[in-house]
Structure formats: C-alpha cells, structure tokens
Design an enzyme around this catalytic site. Structure first.
Site, PDB file in Angstrom:
ATOM      1  CG  ASP A   1      33.412   9.605 -30.752  1.00 15.24           C
ATOM      2  OD1 ASP A   1      33.318   8.921 -31.790  1.00 15.24           O
ATOM      3  OD2 ASP A   1      33.152  10.823 -30.701  1.00 15.24           O
TER       4      ASP A   1
ATOM      5  CB  CYS B   1      27.641   2.706 -10.716  1.00 21.36           C
ATOM      6  SG  CYS B   1      28.182   2.629  -9.005  1.00 21.36           S
TER       7      CYS B   1
ATOM      8  CD  GLU C   1      25.138   5.111 -17.871  1.00 21.29           C
ATOM      9  OE1 GLU C   1      26.311   4.712 -17.833  1.00 21.29           O
ATOM     10  OE2 GLU C   1      24.433   5.263 -16.877  1.00 21.29           O
TER      11      GLU C   1
HETATM   12  P1  TGC Z   1      40.891   4.563 -16.696  1.00 16.35           P
HETATM   13  O1  TGC Z   1      42.308   4.685 -16.323  1.00 16.35           O
HETATM   14  O2  TGC Z   1      40.540   3.864 -17.936  1.00 16.35           O
HETATM   15  O3  TGC Z   1      40.071   3.877 -15.515  1.00 16.35           O
HETATM   16  C1  TGC Z   1      40.263   4.184 -14.169  1.00 16.35           C
HETATM   17  C2  TGC Z   1      40.116   2.868 -13.404  1.00 16.35           C
HETATM   18  O4  TGC Z   1      38.806   2.344 -13.642  1.00 16.35           O
HETATM   19  C3  TGC Z   1      38.890   1.078 -14.337  1.00 16.35           C
HETATM   20  N1  TGC Z   1      37.802   1.083 -15.326  1.00 16.35           N
HETATM   21  C4  TGC Z   1      36.662   0.435 -15.119  1.00 16.35           C
HETATM   22  N2  TGC Z   1      36.265  -0.342 -14.107  1.00 16.35           N
HETATM   23  C5  TGC Z   1      35.037  -0.863 -14.166  1.00 16.35           C
HETATM   24  N3  TGC Z   1      34.198  -0.597 -15.212  1.00 16.35           N
HETATM   25  C6  TGC Z   1      34.553   0.173 -16.245  1.00 16.35           C
HETATM   26  N4  TGC Z   1      33.697   0.415 -17.238  1.00 16.35           N
HETATM   27  C7  TGC Z   1      35.845   0.738 -16.231  1.00 16.35           C
HETATM   28  N5  TGC Z   1      36.529   1.561 -17.075  1.00 16.35           N
HETATM   29  C8  TGC Z   1      37.734   1.747 -16.501  1.00 16.35           C
HETATM   30  C9  TGC Z   1      40.277   1.026 -14.935  1.00 16.35           C
HETATM   31  O5  TGC Z   1      40.704  -0.306 -15.080  1.00 16.35           O
HETATM   32  C10 TGC Z   1      41.081   1.772 -13.881  1.00 16.35           C
HETATM   33  O6  TGC Z   1      41.275   0.895 -12.792  1.00 16.35           O
HETATM   34  P2  TGC Z   1      42.573   1.004 -11.856  1.00 16.35           P
HETATM   35  O7  TGC Z   1      42.484  -0.180 -10.962  1.00 16.35           O
HETATM   36  O8  TGC Z   1      43.745   0.977 -12.787  1.00 16.35           O
HETATM   37  O9  TGC Z   1      42.441   2.298 -11.124  1.00 16.35           O
HETATM   38  O10 TGC Z   1      40.254   6.020 -16.628  1.00 16.35           O
HETATM   39  P3  TGC Z   1      40.279   7.193 -17.684  1.00 16.35           P
HETATM   40  O11 TGC Z   1      40.316   8.440 -16.885  1.00 16.35           O
HETATM   41  O12 TGC Z   1      41.346   6.949 -18.704  1.00 16.35           O
HETATM   42  O13 TGC Z   1      38.831   7.134 -18.368  1.00 16.35           O
HETATM   43  C11 TGC Z   1      38.375   6.017 -19.029  1.00 16.35           C
HETATM   44  C12 TGC Z   1      36.990   6.254 -19.694  1.00 16.35           C
HETATM   45  C13 TGC Z   1      37.069   7.377 -20.698  1.00 16.35           C
HETATM   46  C14 TGC Z   1      36.630   4.977 -20.410  1.00 16.35           C
HETATM   47  C15 TGC Z   1      35.933   6.562 -18.642  1.00 16.35           C
HETATM   48  O14 TGC Z   1      36.229   7.667 -17.929  1.00 16.35           O
HETATM   49  C16 TGC Z   1      34.531   6.669 -19.203  1.00 16.35           C
HETATM   50  O15 TGC Z   1      33.848   5.657 -19.231  1.00 16.35           O
HETATM   51  N6  TGC Z   1      34.038   7.868 -19.611  1.00 16.35           N
HETATM   52  C17 TGC Z   1      32.612   8.058 -19.974  1.00 16.35           C
HETATM   53  C18 TGC Z   1      31.880   8.716 -18.832  1.00 16.35           C
HETATM   54  C19 TGC Z   1      30.450   8.280 -18.712  1.00 16.35           C
HETATM   55  O16 TGC Z   1      30.026   7.274 -19.246  1.00 16.35           O
HETATM   56  N7  TGC Z   1      29.670   9.012 -17.953  1.00 16.35           N
HETATM   57  C20 TGC Z   1      28.311   8.630 -17.677  1.00 16.35           C
HETATM   58  C21 TGC Z   1      27.700   9.471 -16.593  1.00 16.35           C
HETATM   59  S1  TGC Z   1      26.224   8.785 -15.885  1.00 16.35           S
HETATM   60  C22 TGC Z   1      25.091   8.888 -17.096  1.00 16.35           C
HETATM   61  O17 TGC Z   1      25.330   9.251 -18.188  1.00 16.35           O
HETATM   62  C23 TGC Z   1      23.702   8.473 -16.697  1.00 16.35           C
HETATM   63  S2  TGC Z   1      22.579   8.637 -17.961  1.00 16.35           S
HETATM   64  C24 TGC Z   1      21.118   8.152 -17.306  1.00 16.35           C
HETATM   65  C25 TGC Z   1      20.763   6.731 -17.682  1.00 16.35           C
HETATM   66  O18 TGC Z   1      21.586   5.796 -17.594  1.00 16.35           O
HETATM   67  O19 TGC Z   1      19.638   6.505 -18.051  1.00 16.35           O
HETATM   68  P1  FAD Z   2      31.980  15.647 -24.215  1.00 16.84           P
HETATM   69  O1  FAD Z   2      32.736  14.792 -23.290  1.00 16.84           O
HETATM   70  O2  FAD Z   2      32.289  17.093 -24.239  1.00 16.84           O
HETATM   71  O3  FAD Z   2      32.147  15.067 -25.698  1.00 16.84           O
HETATM   72  C1  FAD Z   2      31.932  15.866 -26.876  1.00 16.84           C
HETATM   73  C2  FAD Z   2      32.338  15.040 -28.092  1.00 16.84           C
HETATM   74  O4  FAD Z   2      33.731  14.714 -28.008  1.00 16.84           O
HETATM   75  C3  FAD Z   2      31.595  13.723 -28.211  1.00 16.84           C
HETATM   76  O5  FAD Z   2      31.345  13.436 -29.564  1.00 16.84           O
HETATM   77  C4  FAD Z   2      32.613  12.719 -27.686  1.00 16.84           C
HETATM   78  O6  FAD Z   2      32.409  11.412 -28.198  1.00 16.84           O
HETATM   79  C5  FAD Z   2      33.894  13.323 -28.229  1.00 16.84           C
HETATM   80  N1  FAD Z   2      35.091  12.872 -27.526  1.00 16.84           N
HETATM   81  C6  FAD Z   2      35.274  12.748 -26.184  1.00 16.84           C
HETATM   82  N2  FAD Z   2      36.523  12.283 -25.923  1.00 16.84           N
HETATM   83  C7  FAD Z   2      37.131  12.111 -27.126  1.00 16.84           C
HETATM   84  C8  FAD Z   2      38.425  11.661 -27.531  1.00 16.84           C
HETATM   85  N3  FAD Z   2      39.328  11.270 -26.639  1.00 16.84           N
HETATM   86  N4  FAD Z   2      38.690  11.618 -28.849  1.00 16.84           N
HETATM   87  C9  FAD Z   2      37.782  12.003 -29.770  1.00 16.84           C
HETATM   88  N5  FAD Z   2      36.541  12.440 -29.451  1.00 16.84           N
HETATM   89  C10 FAD Z   2      36.219  12.478 -28.154  1.00 16.84           C
HETATM   90  N6  FAD Z   2      25.498  12.247 -16.362  1.00 16.84           N
HETATM   91  C11 FAD Z   2      25.439  11.863 -15.054  1.00 16.84           C
HETATM   92  O7  FAD Z   2      26.441  11.874 -14.354  1.00 16.84           O
HETATM   93  N7  FAD Z   2      24.254  11.480 -14.515  1.00 16.84           N
HETATM   94  C12 FAD Z   2      23.091  11.455 -15.220  1.00 16.84           C
HETATM   95  O8  FAD Z   2      22.035  11.089 -14.672  1.00 16.84           O
HETATM   96  C13 FAD Z   2      23.120  11.870 -16.594  1.00 16.84           C
HETATM   97  N8  FAD Z   2      21.971  11.950 -17.310  1.00 16.84           N
HETATM   98  C14 FAD Z   2      21.993  12.503 -18.575  1.00 16.84           C
HETATM   99  C15 FAD Z   2      20.791  12.764 -19.233  1.00 16.84           C
HETATM  100  C16 FAD Z   2      20.792  13.370 -20.487  1.00 16.84           C
HETATM  101  C17 FAD Z   2      19.499  13.721 -21.157  1.00 16.84           C
HETATM  102  C18 FAD Z   2      22.041  13.666 -21.123  1.00 16.84           C
HETATM  103  C19 FAD Z   2      22.073  14.283 -22.488  1.00 16.84           C
HETATM  104  C20 FAD Z   2      23.223  13.419 -20.460  1.00 16.84           C
HETATM  105  C21 FAD Z   2      23.232  12.854 -19.181  1.00 16.84           C
HETATM  106  N9  FAD Z   2      24.423  12.675 -18.445  1.00 16.84           N
HETATM  107  C22 FAD Z   2      24.371  12.273 -17.134  1.00 16.84           C
HETATM  108  C23 FAD Z   2      25.691  13.168 -18.990  1.00 16.84           C
HETATM  109  C24 FAD Z   2      26.335  12.224 -20.008  1.00 16.84           C
HETATM  110  O9  FAD Z   2      26.874  11.094 -19.396  1.00 16.84           O
HETATM  111  C25 FAD Z   2      27.394  13.037 -20.778  1.00 16.84           C
HETATM  112  O10 FAD Z   2      26.691  13.952 -21.588  1.00 16.84           O
HETATM  113  C26 FAD Z   2      28.298  12.156 -21.601  1.00 16.84           C
HETATM  114  O11 FAD Z   2      29.136  11.380 -20.782  1.00 16.84           O
HETATM  115  C27 FAD Z   2      29.167  12.974 -22.589  1.00 16.84           C
HETATM  116  O12 FAD Z   2      29.779  14.058 -21.968  1.00 16.84           O
HETATM  117  P2  FAD Z   2      29.652  15.537 -22.599  1.00 16.84           P
HETATM  118  O13 FAD Z   2      28.225  15.804 -22.900  1.00 16.84           O
HETATM  119  O14 FAD Z   2      30.368  16.452 -21.685  1.00 16.84           O
HETATM  120  O15 FAD Z   2      30.408  15.449 -23.989  1.00 16.84           O
END
Ligand code: TGC
Ligand code: FAD
Length: 387
Positions: free
Chosen positions: A370, A241, A366
């Site tokens: 890093d 997603c 998202e």
């Molecule tokens: P990892 O082992 O890498 O992955 C687990 C499984 O998932 C697969 N995978 C993906 N599949 C599809 N799309 C991707 N982008 C994928 N990344 C990884 C991977 O191949 C694996 O598959 P399988 O078949 O082997 O099980 O998992 P990890 O635990 O090592 O973590 C990888 C990492 C750090 C890249 C991932 O966890 C990550 O992307 N972290 C960032 C979290 C994040 O972006 N959170 C966002 C929350 S939502 C939000 O912020 C909404 S903001 C509101 C707005 O959009 O306006």
């Molecule tokens: P952390 O994970 O604690 O990271 C802190 C710092 O460590 C960052 O600089 C990061 O890059 C660094 N870091 C992390 N891993 C490593 C590594 N392996 N090595 C070196 N440095 C590293 N989430 C949702 O699920 N749904 C939402 O709708 C949503 N909306 C949001 C709206 C706003 C306004 C904001 C600010 C955030 C929102 N988020 C949402 C959360 C967002 O996705 C997280 O804030 C983001 O994924 C980073 O997580 P964190 O803030 O816990 O930072």
C-alpha cells in the site's frame, strides 16, 4: 529459448556480471542450501555462515572502498537474486548489513566513522542492525517516539524499536530517534555494550523464520558525540537508506520466484495424473506460463532500473514500482507453484511453501505494498493520500 530464461535476458549482462551471479549461486548451493530446512524448522539463522558471507565479499558488495567489493548495480542485483533464491532470510541478512547499516554509515557518516566501522562490517567482525520501526510507528516512521536528549559529551536515548532484523545478534545498531529540542529525526550509532541498551529475540514468526528478528530497548542509554551520524538529519536520511534495500529486494524476490517456478516446472513434468504428465494439461500450462511471464517482466524491470541507477537517475518512486511489482509477482508465482505441487506444496521437502511464507514478510517490510502504491500515486497526481 529455454524455459528458465524465455527471452534470453542473460544475454543483456556482461560476462563479469554473470560470473558474480554464478559464483554466488555455487557458494549458496554448496554451503547454505543444505542448512535451510533445519534452520527454518528451528526458526534460527545459521550464524556459522556469516564469516563465509564476508569471505565471499557479499557484505556491502555495492559499496566502493573500505574493504567492500564495489560491484556495479547489476552485479549487486544478481547477488541479491541468488541469495534470495535460497531464502529471503539470507538476502535480508545481507540487505540489512550492507544496504541499511553500511550504507547509512557510508552516506551519512563522518570519514572517521567510515574508516572505523565499514571494514569491520564488510569482514563481519561487526554485525549491524537498522532500527527505524517502533511498536506504534511502522508505515509512518515520522511518528516515531524514540527520543534523544543532548547532554554534555553526548546524548541520552530512550525508547523501543520492534521488528528489527539481526537486532539481538548485532554489535552495532543504526538507530533513528527524535532529537528532543528540534524534534528532528536523527541517526545514531549504538554499540551493543552501551549501558542502557538491550535487545530481545522475537519468536513465533511463521514467515522469514531463517532470520533473527528482535526488539531493541533503550533506557537512559548514553551515546557519545562520536556516535551521532553527522549527515543523518531528518526522515529523508533514513528513507535514502531504504532506497538501497528496496532496490535489492526488487532483485531478490525474482530469485524466490525463479526457485518456485523451476520447482513447479520439474514437478509438473514428473507428476502423472489421469495417466498423463501434469505439465501436458492445459490448466497446468496456463499456470506455468503466468509464472514465466511475471518473472520475465520482473527481470526486464530490474535490468532497466539498474541502468537508471548506474546513471544516478533512479528516483524513489521508480524503486517503489519495482519493489511493489516484483513482490506481487513473486507472491503470485509462489502461490501458483504451491498449487501445482498439490499436497507436496505444503511440506518443506520442497522450497515452495518456505518462499511463499517468506514473501508475505518481504511484501510488508521496507514499505508495504500500500505504501509503495500511495508513493507512486503521489508522484503521478501530486496529491498525497497517506494522511
Ligand atoms: P515525506 O514527506 O514523504 O518525506 C519526508 C522527506 O523525505 C523525502 N523522501 C524520500 N527521500 C529519499 N528516498 C525516499 N524513498 C523518500 N521518500 C520520501 C521527501 O521528499 C521529504 O523530503 P523533504 O526534503 O521535503 O524533507 O514523509 P511522510 O512522513 O509523508 O512519509 C512518506 C512515506 C510513507 C512514503 C515513508 O514514510 C515510508 O516510506 N514509509 C514506509 C516505512 C518503511 O519502509 N520502513 C522500513 C523500515 S526498515 C525495514 O523494513 C528493513 S527490513 C529488512 C530487510 O530489508 O531485509
Ligand atoms: P502498519 O504500518 O501498521 O500497517 C498496517 C496496514 O495498514 C498495512 O496493510 C499497510 O499497508 C496499511 N496502511 C498503512 N498506511 C496506510 C494508509 N495511509 N492508507 C491505507 N492503508 C495503510 N523495520 C526496521 O526498522 N528494521 C528492520 O530491520 C525490520 N525488519 C523487519 C523484519 C520482519 C520479519 C518484519 C515483518 C518487519 C521488519 N521491519 C523492520 C518492520 C517493517 O518495516 C514494518 O513492519 C513495515 O514498515 C510496516 O509497518 P507495520 O508492521 O507497523 O504496519
């Protein structure tokens, strides 16, 4: 050559795609821009625009069927660009509703769930939010603690989510939790009136102020079997997603950058310093050139990933590159525009400081810069350097 489209990139788009862009821009200019300064000062989302976003077919616009517009990837990208040209909070609202919530249901839901929820989400009768992040699990969602225990007829959910866009105005939350027995991450649909579910507004943000950000709390919250997303099993499903939303962000931030650049170009042309227009000074020109260089390259990158996406070939790491790169460019552009405006760069009569502050969030959510760099690094080298 125009200063706003130096390489005539517009010529790459079809007439229909440009029409979608211009219609969105017109709507945003007339109905949303006038509300932004007040909303930003008050740290509030102008909820009155939500039905209009639906009437303009901007919710889940890239989804085919179920009352959605079914735009192609390019037209959808241009919509995101025009929304974010006004404010990242506006694009965020649409990203969460369409790319996260609707997409989660569209790709991981049952046919009944799609029929039940997608038309309501497209018409804004239902507002959605997407709960993945927790107080102790942001970049590393695999460590999330929210827990779902199977009981007769459903599940009992316990835990907390944080930083959830639209959380306290949502009727429906897509929530990711660990299934107790298997310890597998699983997606659930939680309706706002389910007993044991509460949401609270987070205040005090100095970025993305035109957006509702909330905490979600689940205390012995019962979720009926009908509300598990049957195909949302494992972290991979949640990350799929995110790909949709990250793609939209790569396009959206170009809108912010364009707005900052255009404001700076106009300002530099009118501002007289040392008896000449600021835009005639070499240093000011260097900054403007840097901005147009970044925007042009970001737009080409977006166009290319849209081609890959249409062919079904776009890989997650390629989206990471576009999200990371375009956020950096937009931040750089906003900082330079703020600088060109001098003191005027810090007041909200101009949109620049609002965009600059917003982009700090967009660079973080998202997947932080890093995280995307590490994902690309893993793809290049075969070594993961997260852990
Ligand atoms: P990892 O082992 O890498 O992955 C687990 C499984 O998932 C697969 N995978 C993906 N599949 C599809 N799309 C991707 N982008 C994928 N990344 C990884 C991977 O191949 C694996 O598959 P399988 O078949 O082997 O099980 O998992 P990890 O635990 O090592 O973590 C990888 C990492 C750090 C890249 C991932 O966890 C990550 O992307 N972290 C960032 C979290 C994040 O972006 N959170 C966002 C929350 S939502 C939000 O912020 C909404 S903001 C509101 C707005 O959009 O306006
Ligand atoms: P952390 O994970 O604690 O990271 C802190 C710092 O460590 C960052 O600089 C990061 O890059 C660094 N870091 C992390 N891993 C490593 C590594 N392996 N090595 C070196 N440095 C590293 N989430 C949702 O699920 N749904 C939402 O709708 C949503 N909306 C949001 C709206 C706003 C306004 C904001 C600010 C955030 C929102 N988020 C949402 C959360 C967002 O996705 C997280 O804030 C983001 O994924 C980073 O997580 P964190 O803030 O816990 O930072």
């Amino acid at each position: 050559m125009t200063p706003y489209d130096f390489l005539d990139i517009d010529s790459l788009f079809t007439t229909e795609e440009l029409m979608v862009r211009d219609t969105t821009a017109d709507f945003v200019n007339k109905e949303i821009r006038p509300l932004l300064q007040k909303a930003h000062r008050e740290e509030s989302f102008p909820k009155q625009i939500i039905p209009r976003l639906a009437e303009m077919n901007l919710l889940g616009a890239h989804i085919k069927g179920y009352g959605c517009a079914g735009l192609n990837s390019r037209a959808y990208g241009l919509v995101m660009q025009e929304l974010e040209r006004a404010d990242s909070g506006l694009r965020s609202f649409c990203s969460v509703q369409g790319a996260l919530v609707m997409w989660a249901i569209f790709s991981h839901g049952s046919e009944e769930q799609k029929k039940e929820f997608l038309p309501k989400l497209a018409s804004a009768k239902v507002i959605g939010c997407f709960g993945l992040t927790e107080p102790d699990a942001g970049s590393d969602p695999a460590s999330l603690k929210c827990q779902a225990k199977k009981v007769k007829g459903g599940w009992i959910l316990n835990g907390n989510k944080m930083w959830i866009t639209n959380g306290s105005i949502a009727d429906l939350a897509v929530v990711w939790a660990k299934e107790l027995e298997s310890n597998q991450i699983q997606g659930f649909l939680v309706e706002k009136d389910f007993k044991g579910f509460t949401a609270s507004l987070m205040k005090g943000k100095f970025s993305l102020r035109v957006s509702v950000t909330s905490e979600l709390h689940f205390q012995d919250c019962f979720i009926p079997d009908s509300h598990i997303l049957p195909q949302a099993i494992g972290l991979k499903s949640a990350l799929e997603c995110l790909n949709q939303a990250r793609y939209g962000i790569a396009w959206g931030v170009v809108g912010s950058a364009m707005e900052c650049y255009q404001t700076a170009l106009n300002y530099a042309g009118q501002r007289i310093i040392f008896n000449k227009a600021l835009s005639s000074a070499q240093l000011a020109q260097a900054k403007l050139v840097k901005m147009v260089q970044g925007i042009t390259l970001a737009r080409l990158l977006n166009f290319h990933i849209s081609v890959l996406k249409e062919k079904g070939e776009l890989q997650p790491e390629q989206i990471s590159l576009a999200k990371m790169n375009n956020c950096q460019i937009a931040l750089q552009t906003a900082r330079q525009a703020r600088d060109i405006l001098g003191a005027n760069g810090i007041i909200d009569e101009y949109p620049v400081i609002r965009h600059l502050l917003n982009l700090e969030t967009v660079n973080t959510y998202e997947g932080t810069e890093d995280i995307h760099r590490l994902s690309i690094g893993r793809s290049l080298t075969g070594h993961q350097a997260f852990k």
